[in-house]
Design an enzyme around this catalytic site. Structure first.
Site, short mmCIF file in Angstrom:
data_model
loop_
_atom_site.label_atom_id
_atom_site.label_comp_id
_atom_site.label_asym_id
_atom_site.label_seq_id
_atom_site.Cartn_x
_atom_site.Cartn_y
_atom_site.Cartn_z
CB CYS A 12 -0.96 -0.02 1.19
SG CYS A 12 -0.17 0.04 2.80
CG ASN A 15 4.44 -1.71 5.23
OD1 ASN A 15 5.55 -2.00 5.64
ND2 ASN A 15 3.48 -2.61 5.13
CB CYS A 17 -3.63 1.68 7.12
SG CYS A 17 -3.38 3.15 8.16
NE ARG A 18 -4.52 1.49 1.84
CZ ARG A 18 -4.29 2.16 0.73
NH1 ARG A 18 -5.11 2.01 -0.29
NH2 ARG A 18 -3.26 2.98 0.64
CB SER A 19 0.34 -3.45 2.77
OG SER A 19 1.18 -2.55 3.43
CG ASP A 136 -5.15 5.87 2.38
OD1 ASP A 136 -5.18 5.54 3.58
OD2 ASP A 136 -4.30 6.62 1.89
P1 4NP Z 1 -1.76 2.81 4.10
O1 4NP Z 1 -2.39 4.15 4.70
O2 4NP Z 1 -1.22 3.16 2.73
O3 4NP Z 1 -2.92 1.89 4.04
O4 4NP Z 1 -0.68 2.39 5.07
C1 4NP Z 1 -1.68 5.36 4.77
C2 4NP Z 1 -0.78 5.56 5.79
C3 4NP Z 1 -0.12 6.78 5.90
C4 4NP Z 1 -0.37 7.78 4.97
C5 4NP Z 1 -1.28 7.57 3.95
C6 4NP Z 1 -1.93 6.36 3.85
N1 4NP Z 1 0.29 9.04 5.11
O5 4NP Z 1 -0.02 9.95 4.32
O6 4NP Z 1 1.14 9.19 6.00
#
Ligand code: 4NP
Length: 174
Positions: A12, A15, A17-19, A136
Protein backbone atom coordinates in the site's frame (compact mmCIF):
# COMPACT_ATOMS: atom_id res chain seq x y z
CA UNK A 1 17.05 -27.95 -6.72
CA UNK A 2 14.96 -27.67 -3.57
CA UNK A 3 11.59 -26.01 -3.72
CA UNK A 4 10.92 -23.00 -1.48
CA UNK A 5 7.65 -21.38 -0.44
CA UNK A 6 5.88 -19.10 -2.87
CA UNK A 7 6.52 -15.49 -1.82
CA UNK A 8 3.81 -12.82 -1.75
CA UNK A 9 4.28 -9.11 -0.96
CA UNK A 10 1.28 -6.93 -0.01
CA UNK A 11 1.78 -3.25 -0.90
CA UNK A 12 0.00 0.00 0.00
CA UNK A 13 1.21 3.60 0.37
CA UNK A 14 2.36 3.81 3.98
CA UNK A 15 2.64 0.14 5.07
CA UNK A 16 0.92 1.04 8.35
CA UNK A 17 -2.80 0.47 7.55
CA UNK A 18 -3.87 -1.70 4.61
CA UNK A 19 -0.87 -3.84 3.62
CA UNK A 20 0.01 -4.99 7.17
CA UNK A 21 -3.67 -5.92 7.62
CA UNK A 22 -3.61 -7.81 4.31
CA UNK A 23 -0.34 -9.54 5.32
CA UNK A 24 -1.71 -10.87 8.61
CA UNK A 25 -5.10 -11.88 7.19
CA UNK A 26 -3.52 -13.62 4.18
CA UNK A 27 -1.13 -15.44 6.56
CA UNK A 28 -4.15 -16.56 8.61
CA UNK A 29 -6.00 -18.12 5.66
CA UNK A 30 -2.83 -19.59 4.10
CA UNK A 31 -2.03 -21.30 7.41
CA UNK A 32 -5.60 -22.63 7.72
CA UNK A 33 -5.29 -24.08 4.20
CA UNK A 34 -1.77 -25.43 4.82
CA UNK A 35 -0.38 -23.82 1.68
CA UNK A 36 3.39 -23.26 1.12
CA UNK A 37 3.12 -19.47 0.87
CA UNK A 38 5.14 -16.82 2.73
CA UNK A 39 3.81 -13.28 3.03
CA UNK A 40 5.36 -9.89 3.77
CA UNK A 41 4.27 -6.28 3.23
CA UNK A 42 5.79 -2.94 2.23
CA UNK A 43 4.85 0.60 1.24
CA UNK A 44 5.48 2.50 -1.97
CA UNK A 45 6.41 5.50 0.24
CA UNK A 46 8.96 5.83 3.01
CA UNK A 47 6.59 7.92 5.18
CA UNK A 48 6.75 5.70 8.27
CA UNK A 49 10.04 3.75 8.32
CA UNK A 50 10.19 1.10 11.02
CA UNK A 51 6.89 2.25 12.58
CA UNK A 52 4.35 -0.21 14.00
CA UNK A 53 0.97 -0.32 12.24
CA UNK A 54 -1.31 2.66 12.88
CA UNK A 55 -2.96 2.34 16.36
CA UNK A 56 -6.42 2.49 14.74
CA UNK A 57 -5.51 -0.33 12.35
CA UNK A 58 -4.19 -2.40 15.26
CA UNK A 59 -7.28 -1.72 17.37
CA UNK A 60 -9.83 -2.77 14.74
CA UNK A 61 -7.72 -5.77 13.69
CA UNK A 62 -7.38 -6.90 17.31
CA UNK A 63 -11.16 -6.74 17.72
CA UNK A 64 -11.38 -9.29 14.87
CA UNK A 65 -8.67 -11.50 16.38
CA UNK A 66 -5.62 -10.35 14.40
CA UNK A 67 -2.40 -9.22 16.12
CA UNK A 68 -0.39 -6.73 14.04
CA UNK A 69 1.77 -5.39 16.89
CA UNK A 70 5.04 -7.09 15.82
CA UNK A 71 5.02 -5.65 12.27
CA UNK A 72 7.24 -2.70 11.23
CA UNK A 73 6.81 -0.53 8.16
CA UNK A 74 9.31 -0.46 5.32
CA UNK A 75 9.49 0.85 1.77
CA UNK A 76 9.56 -1.56 -1.16
CA UNK A 77 13.06 -1.89 -2.62
CA UNK A 78 14.65 -3.23 -5.80
CA UNK A 79 15.53 -6.60 -4.20
CA UNK A 80 11.84 -7.23 -3.50
CA UNK A 81 11.28 -7.57 -7.24
CA UNK A 82 13.76 -10.47 -7.28
CA UNK A 83 12.40 -12.15 -4.17
CA UNK A 84 8.62 -12.02 -4.56
CA UNK A 85 6.58 -14.17 -6.95
CA UNK A 86 3.46 -12.05 -6.53
CA UNK A 87 3.07 -8.40 -5.51
CA UNK A 88 -0.44 -7.40 -4.44
CA UNK A 89 -1.42 -3.72 -4.67
CA UNK A 90 -4.22 -2.50 -2.43
CA UNK A 91 -5.49 0.07 -4.96
CA UNK A 92 -4.92 1.35 -8.49
CA UNK A 93 -2.60 4.14 -7.31
CA UNK A 94 -0.36 1.62 -5.54
CA UNK A 95 -0.44 -0.47 -8.73
CA UNK A 96 0.55 2.43 -11.01
CA UNK A 97 3.29 3.53 -8.56
CA UNK A 98 4.73 -0.01 -8.69
CA UNK A 99 4.49 -0.05 -12.52
CA UNK A 100 6.30 3.31 -12.65
CA UNK A 101 9.10 2.05 -10.39
CA UNK A 102 9.48 -1.20 -12.34
CA UNK A 103 9.57 0.73 -15.64
CA UNK A 104 12.38 2.94 -14.30
CA UNK A 105 14.36 -0.08 -13.09
CA UNK A 106 13.86 -1.85 -16.43
CA UNK A 107 15.12 1.24 -18.28
CA UNK A 108 18.18 1.33 -16.00
CA UNK A 109 18.88 -2.32 -16.84
CA UNK A 110 18.23 -3.32 -13.21
CA UNK A 111 15.17 -5.50 -13.82
CA UNK A 112 13.60 -7.65 -16.51
CA UNK A 113 10.30 -6.35 -17.87
CA UNK A 114 8.63 -9.68 -17.03
CA UNK A 115 8.52 -8.54 -13.37
CA UNK A 116 5.47 -6.54 -14.43
CA UNK A 117 3.58 -9.86 -14.76
CA UNK A 118 3.93 -10.42 -11.01
CA UNK A 119 1.72 -7.44 -10.16
CA UNK A 120 -1.96 -7.87 -9.26
CA UNK A 121 -4.64 -6.21 -7.20
CA UNK A 122 -5.36 -7.66 -3.75
CA UNK A 123 -9.01 -7.89 -4.92
CA UNK A 124 -8.11 -9.69 -8.19
CA UNK A 125 -10.20 -12.81 -7.47
CA UNK A 126 -12.53 -11.38 -4.83
CA UNK A 127 -16.13 -12.28 -5.78
CA UNK A 128 -17.62 -9.67 -3.41
CA UNK A 129 -15.36 -6.68 -4.21
CA UNK A 130 -14.14 -7.78 -7.62
CA UNK A 131 -11.04 -5.76 -8.66
CA UNK A 132 -12.15 -2.96 -6.34
CA UNK A 133 -9.70 -0.78 -4.43
CA UNK A 134 -9.21 -1.34 -0.74
CA UNK A 135 -9.72 2.35 0.12
CA UNK A 136 -7.06 4.22 2.10
CA UNK A 137 -8.48 4.65 5.66
CA UNK A 138 -5.70 6.93 6.96
CA UNK A 139 -7.73 10.15 6.93
CA UNK A 140 -11.01 8.31 7.48
CA UNK A 141 -13.12 7.09 10.38
CA UNK A 142 -13.82 3.84 12.22
CA UNK A 143 -15.97 2.39 9.44
CA UNK A 144 -13.12 2.90 6.94
CA UNK A 145 -10.76 0.84 9.11
CA UNK A 146 -13.40 -1.87 9.55
CA UNK A 147 -13.97 -1.93 5.81
CA UNK A 148 -10.25 -2.64 5.23
CA UNK A 149 -10.56 -5.78 7.38
CA UNK A 150 -13.77 -6.96 5.68
CA UNK A 151 -12.26 -6.49 2.20
CA UNK A 152 -8.92 -8.08 3.17
CA UNK A 153 -10.73 -11.13 4.56
CA UNK A 154 -12.78 -11.53 1.40
CA UNK A 155 -9.80 -10.94 -0.93
CA UNK A 156 -7.47 -13.22 1.04
CA UNK A 157 -9.96 -16.11 1.04
CA UNK A 158 -10.35 -15.66 -2.71
CA UNK A 159 -6.56 -15.86 -3.26
CA UNK A 160 -6.37 -19.01 -1.13
CA UNK A 161 -9.21 -20.63 -3.12
CA UNK A 162 -7.44 -19.62 -6.34
CA UNK A 163 -4.15 -21.21 -5.21
CA UNK A 164 -5.94 -24.34 -4.02
CA UNK A 165 -7.48 -24.68 -7.49
CA UNK A 166 -4.13 -23.92 -9.21
CA UNK A 167 -1.50 -25.56 -6.99
CA UNK A 168 1.07 -25.60 -9.82
CA UNK A 169 1.35 -21.80 -9.48
CA UNK A 170 2.90 -22.28 -6.03
CA UNK A 171 5.72 -24.50 -7.32
CA UNK A 172 8.94 -22.53 -7.56
CA UNK A 173 12.63 -23.46 -7.64
CA UNK A 174 15.09 -21.88 -5.22
P1 4NP B 1 -1.76 2.81 4.10
O1 4NP B 1 -2.39 4.15 4.70
O2 4NP B 1 -1.22 3.16 2.73
O3 4NP B 1 -2.92 1.89 4.04
O4 4NP B 1 -0.68 2.39 5.07
C1 4NP B 1 -1.68 5.36 4.77
C2 4NP B 1 -0.78 5.56 5.79
C3 4NP B 1 -0.12 6.78 5.90
C4 4NP B 1 -0.37 7.78 4.97
C5 4NP B 1 -1.28 7.57 3.95
C6 4NP B 1 -1.93 6.36 3.85
N1 4NP B 1 0.29 9.04 5.11
O5 4NP B 1 -0.02 9.95 4.32
O6 4NP B 1 1.14 9.19 6.00
Amino acid sequence: MASSPYQVLCVCLGNICRSPTAEIILKHYVKLAGLPVEIDSAGTSNYHPNKAPDPRTQKFARARGYDLSHLRARQICREDYDQFDLILAMDETNLSDLQWQINNLVQQGELHASVMDRLALMSEHDPKFSRQAIPDPYFGQASDFERVIVQCESAAQAWVEYWQANLDILRRQS
